[in-house]
Write an enzyme that holds these catalytic residues in place. Structure first.
Site, PDB file in Angstrom:
ATOM      1  N   HIS A 237      60.576   8.855  62.372  1.00 45.56           N
ATOM      2  CA  HIS A 237      59.537   9.924  61.820  1.00 45.56           C
ATOM      3  C   HIS A 237      60.404  10.780  61.087  1.00 45.56           C
ATOM      4  O   HIS A 237      60.915  12.096  61.236  1.00 45.56           O
ATOM      5  CB  HIS A 237      59.461  10.525  62.925  1.00 45.56           C
TER       6      HIS A 237
ATOM      7  N   GLU B 163      57.191   8.871  56.955  1.00 48.77           N
ATOM      8  CA  GLU B 163      57.784   7.804  58.177  1.00 48.77           C
ATOM      9  C   GLU B 163      57.279   6.482  58.228  1.00 48.77           C
ATOM     10  O   GLU B 163      56.206   6.252  57.653  1.00 48.77           O
ATOM     11  CB  GLU B 163      56.717   8.690  59.418  1.00 48.77           C
TER      12      GLU B 163
HETATM   13  O1  TA6 Z   1      53.597  11.939  62.120  1.00 50.82           O
HETATM   14  C1  TA6 Z   1      52.712  13.158  62.035  1.00 50.82           C
HETATM   15  C2  TA6 Z   1      52.489  13.857  63.100  1.00 50.82           C
HETATM   16  O2  TA6 Z   1      51.823  12.931  64.087  1.00 50.82           O
HETATM   17  C3  TA6 Z   1      51.663  15.312  62.957  1.00 50.82           C
HETATM   18  O3  TA6 Z   1      50.346  15.004  63.463  1.00 50.82           O
HETATM   19  C4  TA6 Z   1      52.396  16.169  63.844  1.00 50.82           C
HETATM   20  O4  TA6 Z   1      51.896  16.117  65.163  1.00 50.82           O
HETATM   21  C5  TA6 Z   1      53.811  15.685  63.656  1.00 50.82           C
HETATM   22  O5  TA6 Z   1      53.582  14.120  63.893  1.00 50.82           O
HETATM   23  C6  TA6 Z   1      55.033  16.284  64.739  1.00 50.82           C
HETATM   24  O6  TA6 Z   1      54.718  15.844  65.914  1.00 50.82           O
HETATM   25  P1  TA6 Z   1      55.795  16.952  66.932  1.00 50.82           P
HETATM   26  O7  TA6 Z   1      54.998  16.118  68.371  1.00 50.82           O
HETATM   27  O8  TA6 Z   1      56.848  16.190  66.804  1.00 50.82           O
HETATM   28  O9  TA6 Z   1      55.323  18.082  66.921  1.00 50.82           O
END
Ligand code: TA6
Length: 285
Positions: A154, A258
């Site tokens: 991510h 990601e």
């Molecule tokens: O990858 C995008 C995502 O799934 C968004 O929906 C947002 O929730 C982001 O990840 C960050 O997630 P987190 O749990 O690290 O706040």
């Protein structure tokens, strides 16, 4: 050559500093095997790390490269799975044949993980630093029954200004638009620019996606192998305001690209290993 040293990081959390003779450096926290910094000798810091990131054992760090496993997003497990908030162990470091420096971290199942995800597994993260930053996420089924999982790296990229960058390589794909009822939406743009919150899962994306940042006069190539999908995310101002570990207006200086396996899940038979590989390269624009 001093390639890997252990040192107390923020709040005394253990971190590893991986150093390459070129001057490149990466920092990896054992908490989540979380890469929090990748510095290139010519281009400087390439990853975004929130100034308000919480460095607490058992919590994910806002920014860098959180490891998403065994679930992407919300579901039966905690959001984005548990790997990013578990303490990984340091296995080894070495200089590779091609002159890179490599450190390996590992996470195995525990009574705690088996309570919420009833499988025996081993996950290794191999971080190799040279001209590029290569991360291999290697998952082995140590159980006597198959399991399926999602995974993603991510990655938060540091950018000059979200209004000035563009992403290319996704034209012609369809994406799941999480901000529009998860609708499947065609991508018709070769140059993706940004003027609002986005949260998109591009399915079966190409091996290379590029982030162009004229403000920092650099281009980052996100290359992936054995990872089918790409996710683009920026919370924009409204989302930024809801996240206490994301400093005000940080959305302007970050974008997440990601690489992962989100849909379909990876199905792994007993004793089988899956290797997901991402290589990040930076060039002048
Ligand atoms: O990858 C995008 C995502 O799934 C968004 O929906 C947002 O929730 C982001 O990840 C960050 O997630 P987190 O749990 O690290 O706040």
């Amino acid at each position: 050559m001093n390639t890997t040293t252990i040192t107390p990081g923020e709040n005394g959390l253990n971190k590893y500093i991986l150093r390459h003779p070129s001057g490149a450096e990466a920092q990896i926290y054992l908490n989540g095997a979380h890469i929090t910094s990748w510095k290139h000798p010519d281009f400087g810091e390439l990853l975004f790390l929130s100034r308000d990131a919480e460095f607490k054992s058992g919590r994910s760090i806002r920014g860098g490269v959180p490891i998403i496993f065994p679930q992407f997003g919300s579901g039966e497990l905690p959001a984005h799975g548990f790997a990013r908030s578990k303490e990984w162990s340091f296995l080894s470091s070495e200089t590779t044949r091609s002159g890179g420096v490599k450190a390996v971290f590992s996470l195995e199942d525990s009574a705690e993980t088996r309570k919420i995800w009833p499988y025996r597994f081993k996950a290794d993260l191999e971080v190799t630093l040279g001209e590029a930053l290569e991360t291999n996420l290697i998952v082995t089924n140590k159980d006597d029954k198959p399991f399926s999982f999602q995974e993603a790296l991510h990655t938060y990229f540091k950018i000059s200004d979200i209004h000035k960058v563009h992403v290319q390589g996704l034209k012609g794909l369809s994406y799941i638009d999480k901000l529009n009822n998860f609708s499947l939406t065609p991508e018709n743009n070769e140059r993706l620019t940004f003027n609002g919150a986005l949260d998109r899962i591009y399915l079966s994306s190409p091996q290379v996606v590029e982030l162009h940042d004229p403000g920092l006069r650099r281009k980052i190539k996100v290359e992936k192998e054995n990872m089918a999908d790409s996710v683009l995310w920026n919370p924009w101002q409204e989302g930024n305001q809801t996240m206490k570990d994301l400093h005000a207006n940080s959305y302007l200086e970050m974008i997440c690209i990601e690489s992962g396996n989100i849909d379909p899940k990876i199905e792994l038979q007993p004793a089988i290993t899956h290797v997901a590989r991402q290589v990040l390269k930076v060039e002048s624009l």
